[in-house]
Structure formats: C-alpha cells, structure tokens
Design an enzyme around this catalytic site. Sequence first.
Site, mmCIF file in Angstrom:
data_model
loop_
_atom_site.group_PDB
_atom_site.id
_atom_site.type_symbol
_atom_site.label_atom_id
_atom_site.label_comp_id
_atom_site.label_asym_id
_atom_site.label_seq_id
_atom_site.Cartn_x
_atom_site.Cartn_y
_atom_site.Cartn_z
ATOM 1 N N LYS A 76 71.027 64.219 18.991
ATOM 2 C CA LYS A 76 71.059 63.288 17.864
ATOM 3 C C LYS A 76 69.665 63.162 17.257
ATOM 4 C CE LYS A 76 71.034 58.704 18.396
ATOM 5 N NZ LYS A 76 71.554 57.408 18.835
ATOM 6 N N ARG A 129 67.737 60.673 14.568
ATOM 7 C CA ARG A 129 67.903 59.459 13.758
ATOM 8 C C ARG A 129 67.166 59.643 12.433
ATOM 9 N NH1 ARG A 129 70.039 54.845 13.831
ATOM 10 N NH2 ARG A 129 70.792 54.926 15.964
ATOM 11 N N HIS A 153 68.107 49.013 27.459
ATOM 12 C CA HIS A 153 68.013 50.311 26.764
ATOM 13 C C HIS A 153 67.188 51.321 27.575
ATOM 14 C CE1 HIS A 153 67.986 53.197 23.618
ATOM 15 N NE2 HIS A 153 66.675 53.104 23.453
ATOM 16 N N ASP A 163 65.374 21.326 7.877
ATOM 17 C CA ASP A 163 64.476 22.433 7.522
ATOM 18 C C ASP A 163 64.874 23.744 8.197
ATOM 19 O OD1 ASP A 163 63.835 21.939 10.132
ATOM 20 O OD2 ASP A 163 61.714 21.494 9.775
ATOM 21 N N GLY A 164 65.960 23.741 8.950
ATOM 22 C CA GLY A 164 66.438 24.980 9.562
ATOM 23 C C GLY A 164 66.076 25.118 11.027
ATOM 24 N N GLU A 165 65.156 24.267 11.508
ATOM 25 C CA GLU A 165 64.797 24.361 12.934
ATOM 26 C C GLU A 165 66.005 24.012 13.795
ATOM 27 O OE1 GLU A 165 61.413 21.958 13.835
ATOM 28 O OE2 GLU A 165 60.018 23.290 12.798
ATOM 29 N N ASP A 181 77.776 55.288 25.588
ATOM 30 C CA ASP A 181 76.415 54.973 25.127
ATOM 31 C C ASP A 181 76.066 53.551 25.554
ATOM 32 O OD1 ASP A 181 73.967 55.439 23.977
ATOM 33 O OD2 ASP A 181 74.717 55.698 21.927
ATOM 34 N N GLN A 206 62.812 48.622 20.264
ATOM 35 C CA GLN A 206 61.434 48.684 19.737
ATOM 36 C C GLN A 206 60.492 48.621 20.943
ATOM 37 O OE1 GLN A 206 60.425 46.163 16.369
ATOM 38 N NE2 GLN A 206 62.598 45.740 16.021
HETATM 39 C C1 R5P Z 1 69.808 54.603 20.892
HETATM 40 O O1 R5P Z 1 68.997 55.270 21.501
HETATM 41 C C2 R5P Z 1 70.944 53.933 21.578
HETATM 42 O O2 R5P Z 1 71.152 54.460 22.834
HETATM 43 C C3 R5P Z 1 72.215 54.037 20.751
HETATM 44 O O3 R5P Z 1 72.559 55.396 20.641
HETATM 45 C C4 R5P Z 1 72.018 53.457 19.401
HETATM 46 O O4 R5P Z 1 71.561 52.141 19.527
HETATM 47 C C5 R5P Z 1 73.287 53.463 18.593
HETATM 48 O O5 R5P Z 1 72.995 52.951 17.336
HETATM 49 P P1 R5P Z 1 74.007 53.062 16.141
HETATM 50 O O6 R5P Z 1 75.329 52.491 16.603
HETATM 51 O O7 R5P Z 1 73.381 52.225 15.066
HETATM 52 O O8 R5P Z 1 74.123 54.497 15.746
#
Ligand code: R5P
Length: 285
Positions: free
Chosen positions: A187, A189, A125, A33-35, A213, A93
């Site tokens: 940046k 998004r 993060h 079943d995927g478990e 990054d 998130q």
């Molecule tokens: C976002 O705040 C992170 O620090 C990275 O900049 C982000 O996860 C990079 O995502 P992607 O490679 O999808 O542009």
Amino acid sequence: MIVPGPTSQALAATLADELDEPLADVEYDRFPDGEKLTAAPGFAAADGDRAVVVASTTTDEAHVRLLQLQDAVREAGASEVVTVVPYMGYARQDKVFEPGHPISARAVARAISTGTDRVVLVTPHETALADFFTVPCEVVDASPQLADPLPGDLADPLFLAPDEGATELAVAVRDAYGEGQTDYFEKKRLSGSEVEITPSDADVGGRDVVLVDDIVATGSTMAGSIGVLNDRGAAGVYVTTIHPLLAQNARTKLERAGVEAIYGTDTIERDVSAVSVASLVADAL
Ligand code: R5P
C-alpha cells in the site's frame, strides 16, 4: 471502581461485570464557551479505592474528558489510577514526517501519563507507542479474537493484510481461526484519504478472503483491497479490524466495494463491534 469515558461506556460496563466491580456514574457538562466538565460524583464515596478509567480517545473531546476523569478520581482519593485506552487516538502520528511536525502520539501519551499510575493499551498502531508513556504501560493484543465472529465454514480461506505492516495481525487471526493461508498487499498512501493498492499474485478465485487491519479509518485501504479481490473472483471478502473507527463515509465505501461482512472489537463502539476486549483487559488488570 470502573470509570467510563464517554466513548467506552459499553466496554466499561462489560469490564465491570467481568471483574465484579462497581461502575461509576459519570456526568458530562459543557460551558457556554465550549469548555467541558466531566465528573465522577459517585467516586467520592469510594475513597481509597483503585480507579480504572476506561476511555478510547477517538476525538479531541474524548482526550480532554479522559484527563478530567483521571483528575476527578485522584482528587476524590483514589489510591491508584489505572487508565485503559482501548483505542489511542493520534497513534499514527508516531514520528516526525516532515520538518516542524510534532510527534503527536508522544504528546498525548505524556499528557495521559500525568494523571495515572499505569496504562493499558489494546493493540496500538505500533507496540513501541508504549514507550511514549512516562508511567508503566502494558499492551494487550486483541487480534486472535477477530477470528471469533467469522463463519466457521470459510472456503479455502486467505487471511490478507492490506499492507505489510498488518501481516502479524493476519497471521494471528489465521492461527486463531485454525486454517488458511496468509498474504499481504503493498500500500502507498497518497493522502489522508487516498491510497494506492498493489496486489500480490495470490490466486483468490472462488476463495473466501479475510482482510485484517488494526484500524479502518476512512475505509480507503479496505475498499481498495475489496475491489481488487472481487475483480479477481473472490467468493466473499470479510473485513476484520481491531479498531472500527469508520470515519465519515467509510462504512458506505466498504459496502459499495462489495464487502460480505465487517467485524470489529468494542475498542470503538460501533454496530460492527462483534467481539469484546473486556476479558483481555480484565486479565491485564
Ligand atoms: C495504517 O497504517 C493503518 O494500519 C491502517 O491501514 C489505516 O489506518 C487505514 O486507514 P484508512 O481506513 O483511512 O485507509
């Protein structure tokens, strides 16, 4: 005993070497079943030992297998369960972005906390993620190590964060490299895979640029930045990242944008994992 999750097998082996501790045998199974079933049969013999479960949660499956390993070693009599999460999935998130959204990072942190006495995270993060765990959580920072694989003869190097949030990382890599300026781009998004890059007015003509990054996920952030830098006459553009997630076609995007080289750590095991975080984690343990 070091207990490897499926996504952190090389790092767990390096860690076991560093600490001169045994590496547990782990078995993976899947039901019709995927478990999933994830077992550490060898751990029973080590009743009373400390278990160090090492598992990056790059996928939902990796999350489940981590929870299973925690439970397996506890059940087998581990005196203490330490959980090393080299890369923590769902970390981005970390707040309610729209009404009705969950704080997913908190949800997974709470789940991980239930099966462990202590957590170690590698450059999450946001450092504040540690507060989502309900057991002691230590953060170790691997950013200085990103300087190690860089060529020693970079031309008038500029260490550049592709967004303001990564500035501290860029400064840490520059400090570890020993010379060079730092700067950052802006940046915005637009979607999960689209970003708008607004460059600074830094003069990059003839210079080597090191982009820094925490995560390269879809590669959009880095590819956009590389494109701008190459258009402005940079000599070479290097990408360094703690967590080389490199989802979907990220690798191709970076190559097509003209990256000179990509260097990451082994928090996520990829062919660009040029440095190991094992010694940092060993120190924390
Ligand atoms: C976002 O705040 C992170 O620090 C990275 O900049 C982000 O996860 C990079 O995502 P992607 O490679 O999808 O542009």
